[in-house]
Design a protein around this motif. Structure first.
Motif, PDB file in Angstrom:
ATOM      1  N   SER A  22       0.805  -1.212   0.000  1.00 30.44           N
ATOM      2  CA  SER A  22       0.000   0.000   0.000  1.00 30.44           C
ATOM      3  C   SER A  22       0.838   1.262   0.000  1.00 30.44           C
ATOM      4  CB  SER A  22      -0.941   0.012   1.214  1.00 30.44           C
ATOM      5  OG  SER A  22      -0.162  -0.022   2.402  1.00 30.44           O
ATOM      6  N   PRO A  30       2.558   2.547  -3.825  1.00 26.78           N
ATOM      7  CA  PRO A  30       1.743   3.369  -4.711  1.00 26.78           C
ATOM      8  C   PRO A  30       1.489   4.762  -4.144  1.00 26.78           C
ATOM      9  CG  PRO A  30       0.834   1.178  -4.544  1.00 26.78           C
ATOM     10  CD  PRO A  30       1.893   1.298  -3.490  1.00 26.78           C
ATOM     11  N   VAL A  31       1.309   4.881  -2.828  1.00 26.17           N
ATOM     12  CA  VAL A  31       1.056   6.177  -2.219  1.00 26.17           C
ATOM     13  C   VAL A  31       2.254   7.095  -2.420  1.00 26.17           C
ATOM     14  CG1 VAL A  31       0.702   7.373  -0.039  1.00 26.17           C
ATOM     15  CG2 VAL A  31      -0.603   5.314  -0.552  1.00 26.17           C
ATOM     16  N   SER A  32       3.463   6.583  -2.218  1.00 26.52           N
ATOM     17  CA  SER A  32       4.681   7.371  -2.391  1.00 26.52           C
ATOM     18  C   SER A  32       4.828   7.821  -3.842  1.00 26.52           C
ATOM     19  CB  SER A  32       5.905   6.551  -1.973  1.00 26.52           C
ATOM     20  OG  SER A  32       5.822   6.205  -0.603  1.00 26.52           O
ATOM     21  N   THR A  33       4.569   6.935  -4.781  1.00 25.04           N
ATOM     22  CA  THR A  33       4.661   7.261  -6.206  1.00 25.04           C
ATOM     23  C   THR A  33       3.658   8.336  -6.586  1.00 25.04           C
ATOM     24  OG1 THR A  33       5.370   5.012  -6.693  1.00 25.04           O
ATOM     25  CG2 THR A  33       4.551   6.327  -8.539  1.00 25.04           C
ATOM     26  N   ALA A  34       2.449   8.187  -6.073  1.00 24.01           N
ATOM     27  CA  ALA A  34       1.405   9.166  -6.354  1.00 24.01           C
ATOM     28  C   ALA A  34       1.791  10.540  -5.830  1.00 24.01           C
ATOM     29  CB  ALA A  34       0.076   8.719  -5.743  1.00 24.01           C
ATOM     30  N   ASN A  35       2.357  10.551  -4.617  1.00 26.40           N
ATOM     31  CA  ASN A  35       2.788  11.827  -4.034  1.00 26.40           C
ATOM     32  C   ASN A  35       3.885  12.467  -4.883  1.00 26.40           C
ATOM     33  OD1 ASN A  35       1.007  11.627  -1.943  1.00 26.40           O
ATOM     34  ND2 ASN A  35       2.481  10.727  -0.512  1.00 26.40           N
ATOM     35  N   VAL A  63       4.422  12.064  -8.095  1.00 27.23           N
ATOM     36  CA  VAL A  63       3.831  12.545  -9.339  1.00 27.23           C
ATOM     37  C   VAL A  63       3.105  13.864  -9.115  1.00 27.23           C
ATOM     38  CG1 VAL A  63       2.074  12.080 -11.094  1.00 27.23           C
ATOM     39  CG2 VAL A  63       3.638  10.267 -10.385  1.00 27.23           C
ATOM     40  N   GLN A  64       2.357  13.935  -8.010  1.00 30.49           N
ATOM     41  CA  GLN A  64       1.626  15.159  -7.694  1.00 30.49           C
ATOM     42  C   GLN A  64       2.588  16.319  -7.433  1.00 30.49           C
ATOM     43  OE1 GLN A  64      -0.889  14.144  -4.407  1.00 30.49           O
ATOM     44  NE2 GLN A  64      -2.377  13.026  -5.656  1.00 30.49           N
ATOM     45  N   THR A  65       3.670  16.024  -6.720  1.00 32.88           N
ATOM     46  CA  THR A  65       4.671  17.061  -6.432  1.00 32.88           C
ATOM     47  C   THR A  65       5.317  17.570  -7.708  1.00 32.88           C
ATOM     48  OG1 THR A  65       5.151  16.066  -4.281  1.00 32.88           O
ATOM     49  CG2 THR A  65       6.798  17.583  -5.184  1.00 32.88           C
TER      50      THR A  65
END
Length: 227
Positions: free
Chosen positions: A45, A48-53, A55-57
């Motif tokens: 879990s 994916p959260v780290s990757t999403a962050n 990408v957002q950054t």
């Protein structure tokens, strides 16, 4: 009898000990399994959260950079527009490098009356520019209609109702009816007409014709042009 009791007790104790060890083993396995499961669950879990962050950054940084670039481009465009507007509204010297010679209203044998303009001593072939935006109303030999004493000449009408005149030219590069901008090339200086040496004769007039000249240096100074 006592031996049997001892044996039974020993057997019971052994069984209990094994049961405790087994239970302890099972408990450790359960705890270890839960820990592994939790670790596995966390790993699945969190990645994916780290990757999403990330990408957002990155997207936010790119958007910020794009906004800054757009703002800079807008600022540059506004500055250029303001500079162009200021140039269009300004007045400039008719030649870039010069020495002042005969001045306005100066008396002398070179003129039928007092000197009607300001002379800028420059070599023949010096670039002559329009001191302000306007429309060419006179251009050519014979003082462009003001008489042979002026040699080749140009007269420009400006939006404020004043006229600028350029005389003793070696070459005229504009025509009557042509619109010119501030600082635009219009001619080359010379020594034509009634001239004692290479120079530009410059006038500011209230009409396009000879006899309506005002002090050109005072006029330019009033508009912020230091002559």
């Amino acid at each position: 009898m006592s031996k049997r009791v001892t044996s039974r007790k020993s057997l019971t104790s052994l069984v209990r000990t094994r049961a405790v060890v087994l239970a302890a083993g099972l408990g450790a396995s359960v705890v270890l399994g839960a820990g592994v499961a939790t670790a596995a669950e966390t790993g699945v879990s969190s990645a994916p959260v780290s990757t999403a962050n990330a990408v957002q950054t990155q997207a936010a940084a790119q958007a910020k950079a794009a906004a800054a670039k757009k703002a800079a481009a807008t600022k540059t465009a506004v500055a250029k527009k303001a500079a162009a507007k200021k140039k269009a509204a300004s007045w400039v010297d008719p030649v870039a490098k010069y020495s002042l010679s005969a001045s306005f209203n100066q008396a002398g044998g070179m003129w039928a009356h007092k000197h009607s303009g300001q002379d800028f001593a420059v070599p023949t072939g010096t670039n002559v520019v329009a001191t302000h935006a306007g429309t060419v109303v006179k251009a050519g030999p014979n003082g462009a209609g003001d008489g042979p004493a002026y040699g080749n000449a140009v007269v420009i009408k400006h939006p404020n109702g004043k006229y600028s005149q350029y005389a003793h030219l070696s070459r005229v590069d504009v025509r009557v009816g042509q619109t010119v901008s501030t600082g635009q090339h219009i001619a080359l200086s010379g020594n034509t007409g009634n001239s004692s040496g290479p120079h530009l004769h410059f006038e500011i007039r209230t009409t396009p014709n000879y006899g309506s000249a005002v002090n050109p240096v005072a006029f330019l100074n009033s508009l912020g042009v230091k002559v």
